[in-house]
Design a protein around this motif. Sequence first.
Motif, PDB file in Angstrom:
ATOM      1  N   ILE A 196     -79.295  46.293  22.207  1.00  0.00           N
ATOM      2  CA  ILE A 196     -78.714  44.947  22.236  1.00  0.00           C
ATOM      3  C   ILE A 196     -79.033  44.294  20.894  1.00  0.00           C
ATOM      4  CG2 ILE A 196     -78.685  42.720  23.416  1.00  0.00           C
ATOM      5  CD1 ILE A 196     -79.540  44.164  25.971  1.00  0.00           C
ATOM      6  N   LEU A 198     -75.104  37.325  28.231  1.00  0.00           N
ATOM      7  CA  LEU A 198     -75.001  36.862  26.843  1.00  0.00           C
ATOM      8  C   LEU A 198     -73.838  35.905  26.652  1.00  0.00           C
ATOM      9  CD1 LEU A 198     -75.838  40.260  25.144  1.00  0.00           C
ATOM     10  CD2 LEU A 198     -77.237  38.184  25.021  1.00  0.00           C
ATOM     11  N   ASP A 208     -73.551  43.519  33.205  1.00  0.00           N
ATOM     12  CA  ASP A 208     -74.493  42.441  33.490  1.00  0.00           C
ATOM     13  C   ASP A 208     -74.976  41.779  32.194  1.00  0.00           C
ATOM     14  OD1 ASP A 208     -74.334  42.970  36.210  1.00  0.00           O
ATOM     15  OD2 ASP A 208     -76.005  44.384  36.149  1.00  0.00           O
ATOM     16  N   TRP A 209     -75.327  42.602  31.210  1.00  0.00           N
ATOM     17  CA  TRP A 209     -75.779  42.052  29.923  1.00  0.00           C
ATOM     18  C   TRP A 209     -74.660  41.280  29.239  1.00  0.00           C
ATOM     19  CZ3 TRP A 209     -80.478  41.160  28.714  1.00  0.00           C
ATOM     20  CH2 TRP A 209     -81.503  41.975  29.198  1.00  0.00           C
ATOM     21  N   GLU A 210     -73.461  41.803  29.339  1.00  0.00           N
ATOM     22  CA  GLU A 210     -72.330  41.101  28.738  1.00  0.00           C
ATOM     23  C   GLU A 210     -72.148  39.720  29.376  1.00  0.00           C
ATOM     24  OE1 GLU A 210     -67.686  41.988  27.485  1.00  0.00           O
ATOM     25  OE2 GLU A 210     -68.855  43.504  28.568  1.00  0.00           O
ATOM     26  N   HIS A 251     -75.826  48.732  33.562  1.00  0.00           N
ATOM     27  CA  HIS A 251     -76.021  47.287  33.470  1.00  0.00           C
ATOM     28  C   HIS A 251     -75.311  46.629  32.293  1.00  0.00           C
ATOM     29  CE1 HIS A 251     -79.665  49.073  35.377  1.00  0.00           C
ATOM     30  NE2 HIS A 251     -79.417  48.140  36.274  1.00  0.00           N
ATOM     31  N   ALA A 262     -86.696  43.777  32.784  1.00  0.00           N
ATOM     32  CA  ALA A 262     -86.196  44.317  31.524  1.00  0.00           C
ATOM     33  C   ALA A 262     -87.238  44.074  30.444  1.00  0.00           C
ATOM     34  CB  ALA A 262     -84.874  43.667  31.134  1.00  0.00           C
ATOM     35  N   GLN A 276     -85.247  48.258  32.852  1.00  0.00           N
ATOM     36  CA  GLN A 276     -84.290  48.335  31.755  1.00  0.00           C
ATOM     37  C   GLN A 276     -85.071  48.174  30.443  1.00  0.00           C
ATOM     38  OE1 GLN A 276     -80.678  45.920  32.319  1.00  0.00           O
ATOM     39  NE2 GLN A 276     -81.360  45.589  34.427  1.00  0.00           N
ATOM     40  N   CYS A 279     -84.904  47.888  26.409  1.00  0.00           N
ATOM     41  CA  CYS A 279     -83.927  47.473  25.403  1.00  0.00           C
ATOM     42  C   CYS A 279     -84.573  47.417  24.023  1.00  0.00           C
ATOM     43  CB  CYS A 279     -83.380  46.085  25.731  1.00  0.00           C
ATOM     44  SG  CYS A 279     -82.778  45.880  27.428  1.00  0.00           S
ATOM     45  N   LEU A 285     -73.527  45.709  22.095  1.00  0.00           N
ATOM     46  CA  LEU A 285     -74.155  46.365  23.242  1.00  0.00           C
ATOM     47  C   LEU A 285     -73.840  47.848  23.253  1.00  0.00           C
ATOM     48  CD1 LEU A 285     -73.396  43.937  26.227  1.00  0.00           C
ATOM     49  CD2 LEU A 285     -75.292  43.877  24.604  1.00  0.00           C
ATOM     50  N   TYR A 307     -80.980  50.484  26.670  1.00  0.00           N
ATOM     51  CA  TYR A 307     -79.873  49.746  26.066  1.00  0.00           C
ATOM     52  C   TYR A 307     -80.240  49.305  24.646  1.00  0.00           C
ATOM     53  CZ  TYR A 307     -78.365  49.557  30.888  1.00  0.00           C
ATOM     54  OH  TYR A 307     -78.007  49.922  32.163  1.00  0.00           O
TER      55      TYR A 307
END
Length: 283
Positions: free
Chosen positions: A116, A153, A148-150, A145, A63, A89, A91, A139, A114
Amino acid sequence: MAMKIGFIGAGKVGFSLGKFFSQGGVPVTGYWSRRRESAQEAAAFTGTRAYQEPARLVQDSDALFLTVPDGAISSVFCQLKKSGISGKQICHCSGAMSAGEAFPGIGQTGACGYSIHPLFPISSRLESYRELPGAFFCLEGDGPHLTDWEGLLTGLGARVQRINGAEKARYHAACAISSNLMCALVGESQKLLEGCGFSPQGALEALAPLMRGNLEHLIACGPVQALTGPVERGDAATVQKHLACFETPQELELYRVASRKLVELAREKNPGRDYAKLEQILN
């Protein structure tokens, strides 16, 4: 969520997020910046590596965070595409831009995009990371994903809210009102007290307990129940005196517009109270 995170850009946000991730055990590959010295400083701060070429950082990372000024995100992304970003990914941390706006054509690259955004004022590149646990992160994105990020974090102590990309401008306006526009209101208060003989620093010190107490009440009870003062009381005579204190049309309009919003809140708090006279003098 096992991934390696790299940063393009080594300013306050890049420093802070890199330290936030690395302190929490998330692998950070390192940094690339147009200023080699910035990447080296960020790498030293996070115990990672400063890259000489962005293409190598892309290769080594799963990422990539583009922690550059908002106006540069899309152009940096377009340059990054030349390195081959399929499977990566990508961001950004802009509050105002959606992933689709920031990364035009990302769907054709094989990468996912994404947004973020830490809903927190990152003011220090060396200290702000300490306060990110407990902050909200917003987000947004169309890839697979987000869950996954949630999880990543929240595992680091942050709180997470997903929103639709079409609402990013509305979201950022809300953030600006609560943070940036507050500076305008305090600046006006400070100026009025200086007109009463306070020094600039003395004015801030005098206002500080009032502001802190009100903010705590706002957070605890919400704006309706926290509302006090002449508008809430329906004290049109005092508000009329206030209107005579402002030196410029812009200052007067600031007070009028904010007070008209307060009338709406006051009606909600006191549905049986008559605010017609206040509305008349504020319009």
